[in-house]
Design an enzyme around this catalytic site. Sequence first.
Site, PDB file in Angstrom:
ATOM      1  N   ASP A 156      -6.631  10.777  -0.216  1.00  0.00           N
ATOM      2  CA  ASP A 156      -7.678   9.886  -0.707  1.00  0.00           C
ATOM      3  C   ASP A 156      -8.947  10.003   0.127  1.00  0.00           C
ATOM      4  OD1 ASP A 156      -6.427   8.777   1.499  1.00  0.00           O
ATOM      5  OD2 ASP A 156      -5.675   7.023   0.467  1.00  0.00           O
ATOM      6  N   ASP A 214       0.180  -4.189   1.257  1.00  0.00           N
ATOM      7  CA  ASP A 214       0.308  -4.744  -0.100  1.00  0.00           C
ATOM      8  C   ASP A 214       1.104  -3.807  -1.020  1.00  0.00           C
ATOM      9  OD1 ASP A 214      -1.495  -2.674  -0.502  1.00  0.00           O
ATOM     10  OD2 ASP A 214      -3.077  -3.909  -1.381  1.00  0.00           O
ATOM     11  N   HIS A 244       0.574  -0.571  -1.390  1.00  0.00           N
ATOM     12  CA  HIS A 244      -0.167   0.552  -1.978  1.00  0.00           C
ATOM     13  C   HIS A 244       0.273   1.885  -1.390  1.00  0.00           C
ATOM     14  CE1 HIS A 244      -3.744   0.175   1.067  1.00  0.00           C
ATOM     15  NE2 HIS A 244      -3.048   1.223   1.396  1.00  0.00           N
ATOM     16  N   GLU A 292      -3.851   0.744  -5.526  1.00  0.00           N
ATOM     17  CA  GLU A 292      -3.632  -0.671  -5.257  1.00  0.00           C
ATOM     18  C   GLU A 292      -2.690  -1.274  -6.309  1.00  0.00           C
ATOM     19  OE1 GLU A 292      -4.425  -1.720  -2.519  1.00  0.00           O
ATOM     20  OE2 GLU A 292      -6.542  -1.594  -1.976  1.00  0.00           O
TER      21      GLU A 292
HETATM   22  C1  GLP Z   1      -4.757   3.369   4.066  1.00  0.00           C
HETATM   23  C2  GLP Z   1      -4.464   4.728   3.445  1.00  0.00           C
HETATM   24  C3  GLP Z   1      -3.007   4.894   3.075  1.00  0.00           C
HETATM   25  C4  GLP Z   1      -2.136   4.436   4.234  1.00  0.00           C
HETATM   26  C5  GLP Z   1      -2.380   2.969   4.498  1.00  0.00           C
HETATM   27  C6  GLP Z   1      -1.538   2.421   5.629  1.00  0.00           C
HETATM   28  O1  GLP Z   1      -5.135   2.404   3.165  1.00  0.00           O
HETATM   29  N1  GLP Z   1      -5.259   5.000   2.295  1.00  0.00           N
HETATM   30  O2  GLP Z   1      -2.740   6.251   2.749  1.00  0.00           O
HETATM   31  O3  GLP Z   1      -0.792   4.651   3.941  1.00  0.00           O
HETATM   32  O4  GLP Z   1      -3.744   2.815   4.849  1.00  0.00           O
HETATM   33  O5  GLP Z   1      -2.154   2.739   6.839  1.00  0.00           O
HETATM   34  P1  GLP Z   1      -1.503   2.540   8.262  1.00  0.00           P
HETATM   35  O6  GLP Z   1      -0.583   3.683   8.426  1.00  0.00           O
HETATM   36  O7  GLP Z   1      -2.659   2.607   9.192  1.00  0.00           O
HETATM   37  O8  GLP Z   1      -0.822   1.240   8.265  1.00  0.00           O
END
Ligand code: GLP
Length: 265
Positions: A72, A141, A143, A148
Amino acid sequence: MEVVVLDTPAEVASLAADTIEDVVRSGASAGTPAVLGLATGSTPLATYDELIRRARDGRGPSYDGVETFNLDEYVGLPDGHEQSYLATIRREFTDAIGIPPERVHGPDPTAETLPTAGERYEAAIVAAGGIEVQILGIGSDGHLAFNEPGSSLASLTRIKTLTATTRKDNARFFGSPDAVPRHVLTQGLGTITRAGHLLMLATGEGKAEAVAAAVEGPVSATCPASVLQLHPHVSVLLDEAAASRLVRLDYYREVYAGKPDWQGL
Ligand code: GLP
């Protein structure tokens, strides 16, 4: 799906690194360099660090010809912004492991060409031969990438609007929730499930509820990560804290303890 519960985040990183290296090694010996799907966020950092450490110690595989695709990207950041996911993955992983920038791909957030960014990214993944192993984190959440809650389980790469929860979670990279971009480009859940092997990593208590919903809850757009249940080859690597709300915890441990030696993830 295979749920592996390990004692520490370091063990999660080590097993994830083993799995990535196996894919890179078999690509190198077959003469068809691997195509890796990379995730940003804090969770995969320990895995990237482990891979970099092994490469520096001379224990890693050759990354010659390997291509990578990010999940992303933020929309609306100034060019070259250090929090863009393309800049982030180069800084945190690909530069250090020796994958040149031209083989490191992400959705293109250029404003003028945004309407075609999704289809161009889908085509680039197909042209590379598809993603063999996709590293995934999970949002608090539920995702996956930036899909989302409410995202179509069949969605392809497209623009999305972040939820307030995600902007709050990611505020640590921008100083405040208001500074987090509202729009993003993300591989869809349909894109993600085309990868050959999905490797979802989650560590820490903050992910326990989302992990339980994804792994043991109903398959539903309300928890985008529950789409993993529809894929034939999924490994969910968790530390104790992230696994703490799973109902079938004892069973997952029993299965992993009795896993045949010949069977990788
Ligand atoms: C972001 C990314 C996701 C990731 C999520 C969790 O929103 N777009 O790909 O999995 O955060 O991040 P973290 O690993 O920092 O908790």
